[in-house]
Design a protein around this motif. Structure first.
Motif, PDB file in Angstrom:
ATOM      1  N   LEU A   1      71.804  68.354  40.640  1.00  0.00           N
ATOM      2  CA  LEU A   1      70.404  68.733  40.786  1.00  0.00           C
ATOM      3  C   LEU A   1      70.127  70.071  40.111  1.00  0.00           C
ATOM      4  N   LEU A   2      71.041  71.017  40.275  1.00  0.00           N
ATOM      5  CA  LEU A   2      70.858  72.317  39.627  1.00  0.00           C
ATOM      6  C   LEU A   2      70.893  72.181  38.109  1.00  0.00           C
ATOM      7  N   LEU A   3      71.773  71.319  37.597  1.00  0.00           N
ATOM      8  CA  LEU A   3      71.833  71.111  36.153  1.00  0.00           C
ATOM      9  C   LEU A   3      70.551  70.469  35.639  1.00  0.00           C
ATOM     10  N   ALA A   4      70.033  69.465  36.368  1.00  0.00           N
ATOM     11  CA  ALA A   4      68.764  68.834  35.964  1.00  0.00           C
ATOM     12  C   ALA A   4      67.623  69.837  36.017  1.00  0.00           C
ATOM     13  N   LEU A   5      67.604  70.682  37.048  1.00  0.00           N
ATOM     14  CA  LEU A   5      66.560  71.705  37.148  1.00  0.00           C
ATOM     15  C   LEU A   5      66.668  72.704  36.002  1.00  0.00           C
ATOM     16  N   GLY A   6      67.923  73.023  35.623  1.00  0.00           N
ATOM     17  CA  GLY A   6      68.105  73.931  34.501  1.00  0.00           C
ATOM     18  C   GLY A   6      67.566  73.350  33.199  1.00  0.00           C
ATOM     19  N   VAL A   7      67.778  72.062  32.977  1.00  0.00           N
ATOM     20  CA  VAL A   7      67.241  71.404  31.784  1.00  0.00           C
ATOM     21  C   VAL A   7      65.711  71.421  31.803  1.00  0.00           C
ATOM     22  N   LEU A   8      65.125  71.174  32.983  1.00  0.00           N
ATOM     23  CA  LEU A   8      63.667  71.188  33.108  1.00  0.00           C
ATOM     24  C   LEU A   8      63.108  72.579  32.830  1.00  0.00           C
ATOM     25  N   VAL A   9      63.747  73.609  33.361  1.00  0.00           N
ATOM     26  CA  VAL A   9      63.283  74.977  33.122  1.00  0.00           C
ATOM     27  C   VAL A   9      63.403  75.342  31.646  1.00  0.00           C
ATOM     28  N   ALA A  10      64.533  74.958  31.024  1.00  0.00           N
ATOM     29  CA  ALA A  10      64.717  75.263  29.606  1.00  0.00           C
ATOM     30  C   ALA A  10      63.656  74.580  28.755  1.00  0.00           C
ATOM     31  N   THR A  11      63.328  73.323  29.056  1.00  0.00           N
ATOM     32  CA  THR A  11      62.292  72.609  28.307  1.00  0.00           C
ATOM     33  C   THR A  11      60.931  73.265  28.509  1.00  0.00           C
ATOM     34  N   THR A  12      60.652  73.678  29.729  1.00  0.00           N
ATOM     35  CA  THR A  12      59.379  74.348  30.016  1.00  0.00           C
ATOM     36  C   THR A  12      59.247  75.627  29.199  1.00  0.00           C
ATOM     37  N   LEU A  13      60.298  76.415  29.116  1.00  0.00           N
ATOM     38  CA  LEU A  13      60.252  77.661  28.344  1.00  0.00           C
ATOM     39  C   LEU A  13      60.065  77.385  26.855  1.00  0.00           C
ATOM     40  N   VAL A  14      60.751  76.327  26.349  1.00  0.00           N
ATOM     41  CA  VAL A  14      60.600  75.989  24.927  1.00  0.00           C
ATOM     42  C   VAL A  14      59.148  75.634  24.606  1.00  0.00           C
ATOM     43  N   VAL A  15      58.514  74.830  25.485  1.00  0.00           N
ATOM     44  CA  VAL A  15      57.113  74.428  25.254  1.00  0.00           C
ATOM     45  C   VAL A  15      56.189  75.621  25.403  1.00  0.00           C
ATOM     46  N   TRP A  16      56.427  76.455  26.385  1.00  0.00           N
ATOM     47  CA  TRP A  16      55.525  77.582  26.635  1.00  0.00           C
ATOM     48  C   TRP A  16      55.588  78.608  25.512  1.00  0.00           C
ATOM     49  N   LEU A  17      56.788  78.843  24.940  1.00  0.00           N
ATOM     50  CA  LEU A  17      56.909  79.792  23.834  1.00  0.00           C
ATOM     51  C   LEU A  17      56.189  79.300  22.586  1.00  0.00           C
ATOM     52  N   ASP A  18      56.052  77.985  22.443  1.00  0.00           N
ATOM     53  CA  ASP A  18      55.349  77.413  21.280  1.00  0.00           C
ATOM     54  C   ASP A  18      54.042  76.764  21.715  1.00  0.00           C
ATOM     55  N   ARG A  19      53.410  77.352  22.752  1.00  0.00           N
ATOM     56  CA  ARG A  19      52.230  76.732  23.363  1.00  0.00           C
ATOM     57  C   ARG A  19      51.048  76.623  22.415  1.00  0.00           C
ATOM     58  N   ASP A  20      50.999  77.466  21.379  1.00  0.00           N
ATOM     59  CA  ASP A  20      49.873  77.386  20.438  1.00  0.00           C
ATOM     60  C   ASP A  20      49.931  76.121  19.587  1.00  0.00           C
ATOM     61  N   GLY A  21      51.096  75.470  19.527  1.00  0.00           N
ATOM     62  CA  GLY A  21      51.217  74.270  18.711  1.00  0.00           C
ATOM     63  C   GLY A  21      50.919  72.990  19.464  1.00  0.00           C
ATOM     64  N   TYR A  22      50.385  73.108  20.706  1.00  0.00           N
ATOM     65  CA  TYR A  22      50.091  71.938  21.524  1.00  0.00           C
ATOM     66  C   TYR A  22      48.600  71.830  21.773  1.00  0.00           C
ATOM     67  N   ASN A  23      48.155  70.601  21.921  1.00  0.00           N
ATOM     68  CA  ASN A  23      46.743  70.333  22.182  1.00  0.00           C
ATOM     69  C   ASN A  23      46.600  69.721  23.578  1.00  0.00           C
ATOM     70  N   ASP A  24      45.735  70.338  24.390  1.00  0.00           N
ATOM     71  CA  ASP A  24      45.462  69.840  25.731  1.00  0.00           C
ATOM     72  C   ASP A  24      44.098  69.170  25.724  1.00  0.00           C
ATOM     73  N   ASN A  25      44.040  67.865  25.991  1.00  0.00           N
ATOM     74  CA  ASN A  25      42.786  67.121  25.975  1.00  0.00           C
ATOM     75  C   ASN A  25      41.788  67.636  27.008  1.00  0.00           C
ATOM     76  N   ALA A  26      42.298  68.334  28.039  1.00  0.00           N
ATOM     77  CA  ALA A  26      41.399  68.871  29.061  1.00  0.00           C
ATOM     78  C   ALA A  26      40.720  70.141  28.592  1.00  0.00           C
TER      79      ALA A  26
END
Length: 331
Positions: free
Chosen positions: A19-44
Motif C-alpha cells: 500500500l505504501l509503494l502504491a501510494l508512493g507511485v500515486l504521489v510521484a505521478t501527482t507531482l509530475v502532473v502538477w509541475l507540468d500543469r500548464d500543459g494540461y487542459n481542464d474542461n471545467a
C-alpha cells in the motif's frame, strides 16, 4: 494439513508495504502532473490545481480516464508517454501482483503437499502435541530423527500451527477418525506416538492406528496403571504410565535425592547420561556385555529384552541390539 512454515514477513507488513509503494507511485505521478500543469487542459475551466493533479493521477493510474483533464502541450504528452505510463504499469503490477502472489502461494503449497504425500515413508506420527508429545518430539530430534520425518496430529489448529513453526508437518483433526490418520500417512509410518490427554481417547486412537498398520511400532501414554492393559490389547507395543512413573520418581527422590537426580538425568536426552539402543558391532560379537566400553543394561534378541545378568546375555550375537548408558553427545 499444515506444512512446515517458511520464513516470511507478517501478512500485515506485506500488505502495508504494498500500500505504501502504491501510494508512493500515486504521489510521484501527482507531482509530475502538477509541475507540468500548464500543459494540461481542464474542461471545467481554470488552471490545474494540486487537487486536480491528484485527481488526474488517480484516474490515469487506475486506467479510468474520464477525459475531463487532458494533456495538450508537447511536453505534457511526452511526460505521459515516458513517465506516467511506466508509473501506471507499476501501479497495476502492485495491485494485481498481490492477487497473483496469493494464488501462486496457494499453488506452491498444494504442490509441496502433493510432493510430501508422494515421498513420505518410514516417518514418525506423534498424536497429541501437548507436554508429552512435545517432549517425545524433542527426544526424537535429539536422537537424530529429522524434522521432515515427524508428523504431528492434534485437534487444535493453533497447536498444529505451533508445530509448523517448529519445522514439523502438522495435521489438524480428530485422531480417532481414520481419515485424519490417513492424511498423516500412518499406513506407511514406522513409529506412532499416542499421547492425547485422555486414556479412553488413547485406547481408541491405538485401535484405529493398529487397524491401519501392522508393521509400525506404537508407543502409547496413559495416566492410570489400570488402563495400561487395555492399551496393550488395543495394539500398543509399549505403554508408558505417566502418573505412576512420576510417582515412582518422586518416591525415589524422597528416599535418595541422588538416585532421583540420576534417573531424571537419564530421562532427559542430551544432558549428562543417555539411555540408547544400538546394534552390536562385529568386534563386540561373542563377548560378554560387561566387556564393552558402554554400560550395557539389557540385550535385545529378536523381540525379547534380556537383562544383562541373565545367562542368555553373557555372549553377544551379531544380530543382537544392546541398550546402553553412555555420555550424552553434547555433554
Amino acid at each position: 494439513m499444515v506444512l512446515p512454515a517458511r520464513p516470511s514477513a507478517p501478512a500485515v507488513r506485506q500488505v502495508g508495504s504494498r500500500l505504501l509503494l502504491a501510494l508512493g507511485v500515486l504521489v510521484a505521478t501527482t507531482l509530475v502532473v502538477w509541475l507540468d500543469r500548464d500543459g494540461y487542459n481542464d474542461n471545467a475551466g481554470g488552471g490545474l490545481s494540486f487537487l486536480d493533479s491528484a485527481y488526474y493521477a488517480t484516474v490515469t493510474l487506475s486506467t479510468t480516464g474520464y477525459g475531463d483533464i487532458t494533456p495538450f502541450s508537447d511536453s505534457a504528452r511526452l511526460t505521459n508517454i515516458l513517465v506516467i505510463t511506466p508509473l501506471r504499469v507499476l501501479f497495476l503490477i502492485i495491485l494485481v501482483g498481490t492477487t497473483l502472489e496469493v494464488l501462486t502461494e496457494r499453488t506452491r503449497q498444494q504442490w509441496r503437499l502433493n510432493r510430501w504425500r508422494s515421498t513420505v515413508r518410514e516417518h514418525t506420527v506423534v498424536i497429541g502435541y501437548g507436554t508429552k508429545g512435545r517432549s517425545a518430539v524433542d527426544t526424537l530430534l535429539g536422537q537424530g530423527v529429522r524434522k521432515e520425518e515427524i508428523v504431528v496430529v492434534d485437534p487444535q489448529r493453533k497447536v498444529v500451527d505451533q508445530a509448523a513453526q517448529h519445522g514439523l508437518v502438522g495435521v489438524v483433526g480428530d485422531a480417532t477418525r481414520t481419515d485424519t490418520l490417513l492424511r498423516a500417512g500412518l499406513p506407511t509410518a514406522a513409529r506412532v506416538v499416542v499421547a492425547p490427554e485422555r486414556d479412553d481417547t488413547a485406547a481408541l486412537i491405538t485401535l484405529t492406528a493398529r487397524q491401519l498398520t501392522r508393521a509400525a511400532t506404537i508407543v502409547a501414554a496413559v495416566r492410570e496403571d489400570e488402563n495400561a492393559p487395555l492399551l496393550r490389547q488395543s495394539g500398543a507395543d509399549v505403554v508408558v504410565t505417566s502418573s505412576s512413573s512420576a510417582g515412582r520418581l518422586l518416591g525415589m527422590s524422597m528416599l535418595s535425592p541422588h538416585a532421583g537426580g540420576v534417573m531424571e538425568d537419564l530421562l532427559t536426552y542430551g544432558n549428562g547420561l543417555d539411555v540408547v539402543e544400538r546394534p552390536v558391532t562385529r568386534a563386540e560379537a561373542g563377548h560378554n556385555p560387561r566387556e564393552l566400553d558402554d554400560l550395557v543394561v539389557a540385550v535385545v534378541r529378536g523381540r525379547r529384552v534380556i537383562n544383562y545378568t541373565e545367562p542368555e546375555a553373557r555372549t553377544l550375537q551379531i544380530t543382537d541390539r544392546v541398550i546402553v548408558i553412555k555420555s550424552a553427545a553434547g555433554a
